[in-house]
Design an enzyme around this catalytic site. Sequence first.
Site, PDB file in Angstrom:
ATOM      1  N   SER A 154      -2.825  -8.171   2.702  1.00  0.00           N
ATOM      2  CA  SER A 154      -3.625  -8.141   3.969  1.00  0.00           C
ATOM      3  C   SER A 154      -3.829  -9.432   4.206  1.00  0.00           C
ATOM      4  CB  SER A 154      -4.363  -6.559   4.281  1.00  0.00           C
ATOM      5  OG  SER A 154      -3.706  -5.612   4.094  1.00  0.00           O
ATOM      6  N   LYS A 176     -15.457  -8.482   3.376  1.00  0.00           N
ATOM      7  CA  LYS A 176     -14.015  -8.840   4.163  1.00  0.00           C
ATOM      8  C   LYS A 176     -14.489  -9.003   5.967  1.00  0.00           C
ATOM      9  CE  LYS A 176     -10.632  -7.377   0.568  1.00  0.00           C
ATOM     10  NZ  LYS A 176      -9.488  -6.175   0.315  1.00  0.00           N
ATOM     11  N   HIS A 180       1.073  -1.035   0.354  1.00  0.00           N
ATOM     12  CA  HIS A 180      -0.157  -0.269  -0.111  1.00  0.00           C
ATOM     13  C   HIS A 180       0.815   1.459  -0.006  1.00  0.00           C
ATOM     14  CE1 HIS A 180      -2.808  -2.818   2.390  1.00  0.00           C
ATOM     15  NE2 HIS A 180      -3.561  -2.615   1.080  1.00  0.00           N
ATOM     16  N   ARG A 198      -2.044  -5.700  -8.593  1.00  0.00           N
ATOM     17  CA  ARG A 198      -0.415  -6.531  -8.618  1.00  0.00           C
ATOM     18  C   ARG A 198      -0.336  -7.956  -9.175  1.00  0.00           C
ATOM     19  NH1 ARG A 198      -2.790  -7.992  -3.096  1.00  0.00           N
ATOM     20  NH2 ARG A 198      -4.444  -7.092  -4.366  1.00  0.00           N
TER      21      ARG A 198
HETATM   22  P1  ADP Z   1      -9.684  -2.766  -0.807  1.00  0.00           P
HETATM   23  O1  ADP Z   1     -10.401  -4.034   0.155  1.00  0.00           O
HETATM   24  O2  ADP Z   1     -10.789  -2.309  -0.779  1.00  0.00           O
HETATM   25  O3  ADP Z   1      -9.076  -3.865  -1.994  1.00  0.00           O
HETATM   26  P2  ADP Z   1      -7.259  -3.481   0.244  1.00  0.00           P
HETATM   27  O4  ADP Z   1      -6.565  -2.855   1.656  1.00  0.00           O
HETATM   28  O5  ADP Z   1      -6.896  -5.013   0.472  1.00  0.00           O
HETATM   29  O6  ADP Z   1      -8.410  -3.088  -0.224  1.00  0.00           O
HETATM   30  O7  ADP Z   1      -6.219  -2.700  -0.574  1.00  0.00           O
HETATM   31  C1  ADP Z   1      -6.019  -1.181  -0.999  1.00  0.00           C
HETATM   32  C2  ADP Z   1      -6.015  -0.637  -2.926  1.00  0.00           C
HETATM   33  O8  ADP Z   1      -4.677  -1.474  -2.242  1.00  0.00           O
HETATM   34  C3  ADP Z   1      -6.592  -2.354  -3.945  1.00  0.00           C
HETATM   35  O9  ADP Z   1      -6.409  -1.213  -4.582  1.00  0.00           O
HETATM   36  C4  ADP Z   1      -5.358  -2.997  -3.341  1.00  0.00           C
HETATM   37  O10 ADP Z   1      -5.241  -3.406  -5.287  1.00  0.00           O
HETATM   38  C5  ADP Z   1      -3.735  -2.260  -3.612  1.00  0.00           C
HETATM   39  N1  ADP Z   1      -2.824  -3.126  -2.774  1.00  0.00           N
HETATM   40  C6  ADP Z   1      -3.286  -3.813  -2.301  1.00  0.00           C
HETATM   41  N2  ADP Z   1      -1.590  -5.285  -1.279  1.00  0.00           N
HETATM   42  C7  ADP Z   1      -1.293  -4.536  -2.552  1.00  0.00           C
HETATM   43  C8  ADP Z   1       0.674  -4.823  -2.971  1.00  0.00           C
HETATM   44  N3  ADP Z   1       0.645  -5.418  -2.604  1.00  0.00           N
HETATM   45  N4  ADP Z   1       0.970  -3.973  -3.879  1.00  0.00           N
HETATM   46  C9  ADP Z   1       0.322  -3.007  -4.583  1.00  0.00           C
HETATM   47  N5  ADP Z   1      -0.704  -2.246  -4.015  1.00  0.00           N
HETATM   48  C10 ADP Z   1      -1.370  -3.008  -3.222  1.00  0.00           C
END
Ligand code: ADP
Length: 165
Positions: free
Chosen positions: A130, A43, A19, A92
């Site tokens: 996450s 989630k 993130h 990703r």
């Molecule tokens: P959501 O539940 O909205 O998907 P997340 O917290 O899982 O929320 O992810 C928020 C954003 O960060 C999304 O666009 C996701 O693709 C991106 N993201 C999550 N992990 C990574 C990572 N390792 N590298 C790049 N982007 C990521």
Amino acid sequence: MNKKIAVCPGSFDPITYGHLDIVRRGLCVFDKVIIAVGHNPLKKDLFSTEEKLEMITESVEANPRIEVDSFEGLLVDYLQTVGACAILRGLRVISDFEMELQLALMNRRLCDKIETFFLMTDYNHLFVSSTIVKATAAAGGSVEGLVPEPALKKLLEKFPVMKKK
Ligand code: ADP
């Protein structure tokens, strides 16, 4: 000149270096990035919104170009309230694309003035989510180097079995 503000929305359950990589890259293009904690009903969260805000705030320290906030309701409404013009999302793997395309097109349908920007993550963070961080920590594995220190501390509180290194 009007400042260009982007919102990086997500569950951040917890925040990872993946993130933070997207936020850092976003700052090369936008004047300010707001990390906005939302609730994804699909989630089941481990951390409360307060815990997430605390972890994120401590992780970004005092960078005047990064703001940390939470929102409820429609993301596009939130963007308009804070004067942002763009949604920042990370990509990703190919499997991210399908859901992200759907979300981006739905947000465009809800508000045509707001654009979604996708940034490719650094290859070091390609496998980091996450979900995998929580699963590893819960089973006692180390997630050092995948999440910032404040998140590591909070994970350890939830999963005392977690290895530190
Ligand atoms: P959501 O539940 O909205 O998907 P997340 O917290 O899982 O929320 O992810 C928020 C954003 O960060 C999304 O666009 C996701 O693709 C991106 N993201 C999550 N992990 C990574 C990572 N390792 N590298 C790049 N982007 C990521």
